[in-house]
Enzyme design. Structure first.
Site, PDB file in Angstrom:
ATOM      1  CE  LYS A 194      -3.588   2.388   2.419  1.00  0.00           C
ATOM      2  NZ  LYS A 194      -4.638   2.446   3.161  1.00  0.00           N
ATOM      3  CE  LYS A 247      -5.831   1.876  -0.745  1.00  0.00           C
ATOM      4  NZ  LYS A 247      -7.221   1.881   0.601  1.00  0.00           N
TER       5      LYS A 247
HETATM    6  C1  PBG Z   1      -7.382   4.240   5.105  1.00  0.00           C
HETATM    7  C2  PBG Z   1      -8.197   2.912   4.157  1.00  0.00           C
HETATM    8  C3  PBG Z   1      -7.330   4.301   2.608  1.00  0.00           C
HETATM    9  C4  PBG Z   1      -8.442   3.453   1.562  1.00  0.00           C
HETATM   10  C5  PBG Z   1      -8.939   2.406   2.410  1.00  0.00           C
HETATM   11  N1  PBG Z   1      -7.907   2.359   3.263  1.00  0.00           N
HETATM   12  C6  PBG Z   1      -6.963   5.474   2.458  1.00  0.00           C
HETATM   13  C7  PBG Z   1      -5.577   5.933   3.969  1.00  0.00           C
HETATM   14  O1  PBG Z   1      -4.680   4.843   3.867  1.00  0.00           O
HETATM   15  O2  PBG Z   1      -5.544   6.670   3.782  1.00  0.00           O
HETATM   16  C8  PBG Z   1      -8.559   4.361   0.530  1.00  0.00           C
HETATM   17  C9  PBG Z   1      -9.256   3.358  -0.764  1.00  0.00           C
HETATM   18  C10 PBG Z   1      -8.983   4.205  -1.724  1.00  0.00           C
HETATM   19  O3  PBG Z   1      -8.840   5.625  -1.714  1.00  0.00           O
HETATM   20  O4  PBG Z   1     -10.313   4.130  -2.611  1.00  0.00           O
HETATM   21  N2  PBG Z   1      -6.437   3.140   6.384  1.00  0.00           N
END
Ligand code: PBG
Length: 324
Positions: A194, A247
């Protein structure tokens, strides 16, 4: 010319015969944003067509999705500010509306697959995925909080736990907590690679979950790195993850490909909010054709190596899929 690749493209049937990649609604997971109580459905400016919904509206959305073959969902809570604190205690509160929604959804739709989000940010007064002390995100202090959160979700009936926090060791920690309480069959889809990405903007707007100070660069990955994703993949695999996720998706297709080559686990890609927003904006302007560009985008992620795709386009894709 003896070799003419165009012969295998000469009509629709031949093109289908040699088609290398097939994307089906069953490969998709549809993210849903949950509101507390009976608040009315709220549009999200930067995510046209996506809403924050109360549980009753969510039932309708799930029903409509299941009808077109979307049977997997990832649920995110829009937590009112008044419930937030340093330790994300609301995430395990007995009156938590998110856990209640999980129970009711699984009761009403026993056939669906429901995935959760495990991270402190929706419940944290600091807006970070981990516990904050003097501006630092404390890894090991965060693990028991995530373990308790995951356990509460498993007890509510979640099928797949989705740790999105990027703390070291959290997959193994959560696996141990689940196993010690008898949740041997609750899966974990780890947000393995991520990245600290600008493409989460609309999501943070949807959940009011942006960090109050600083950024997420000490835990989310540097967009410049690919080899590092393999370290994360090896750790998550050893710690018991059932799926590895990359991601965002579109700017990270090389990482998706690398993980697919590297691992025998199913690979997931999260086609995030900013990627959805980008395509929607171009389509609204009439610059791209939605019904062509959207399925092309999702298919490309599958071709790159994603077995599973989390996407806000899920329901629309499935509708189109059945029209063809
Ligand atoms: C939170 C989380 C995020 C997303 C999914 N879970 C945002 C972040 O890490 O700030 C993003 C999903 C998206 O942008 O569609 N932990």
């Amino acid at each position: 010319m003896r070799v003419r690749p165009r012969r295998n493209r000469k009509n629709e049937l031949i093109r289908k015969m040699v088609e290398e990649t097939v994307l089906r609604p069953a490969n998709l997971i549809y993210p849903l944003f949950l509101l507390e109580g009976d608040l009315e459905k709220q549009a999200i400016d930067s995510l046209p067509g996506i809403f924050r919904m109360n549980l009753n509206d969510l039932f309708l959305e799930v029903e409509a999705s299941v009808a077109v073959g979307i049977c997997s969902f990832v649920l995110f809570p829009a937590v009112p500010e008044k419930y937030k604190d340093k330790t994300a205690s609301y995430s395990v509160n007995a009156a938590n509306f998110y856990l209640e929604a999980i129970r009711q959804l699984k009761q009403k739709f026993p056939q669906i697959i429901l995935m959760s989000d495990v991270a402190m940010d929706p419940y944290s007064s600091d807006g970070h995925d981990g516990y904050v002390e003097n501006g630092e995100i404390l890894n090991d202090r965060t693990l028991p909080i995530l373990g308790d959160m995951a356990l509460a979700q498993a007890q509510a009936g979640i099928d797949i736990i989705g740790p999105s926090d990027m703390m070291d060791g959290r997959v193994g920690f959560i696996r141990d907590v689940l196993d010690s309480k008898g949740f041997l069959n609750t899966s974990i889809m780890s947000y393995t690679a991520k990245y600290a990405s600008a493409f989460y903007g609309p999501f943070r707007q949807a959940l009011y979950s942006a960090p109050k100070a600083g950024d997420k660069k000490t835990y989310q990955m540097n967009p410049a790195n690919k080899t590092e994703a393999l370290i994360e993949a090896d750790l998550d695999t050893a710690e018991g993850a059932d799926f590895l996720m990359v991601k965002p998706a579109l700017c990270y297709m090389d990482v998706i490909h690398a993980l697919k080559q590297h691992s025998n686990l199913p690979i997931a890609a999260y086609n995030v909010s900013g990627e959805y927003a980008m395509l929607m904006a171009a389509c609204e302007k009439g610059w791209l054709d939605y019904n062509l560009a959207m399925p092309e985008m999702l298919l490309s992620l599958k071709r790159a190596g994603a077995d599973v795709i989390l996407t806000y386009f899920a329901k629309d894709f499935a509708q189109l899929y059945h029209q063809k």
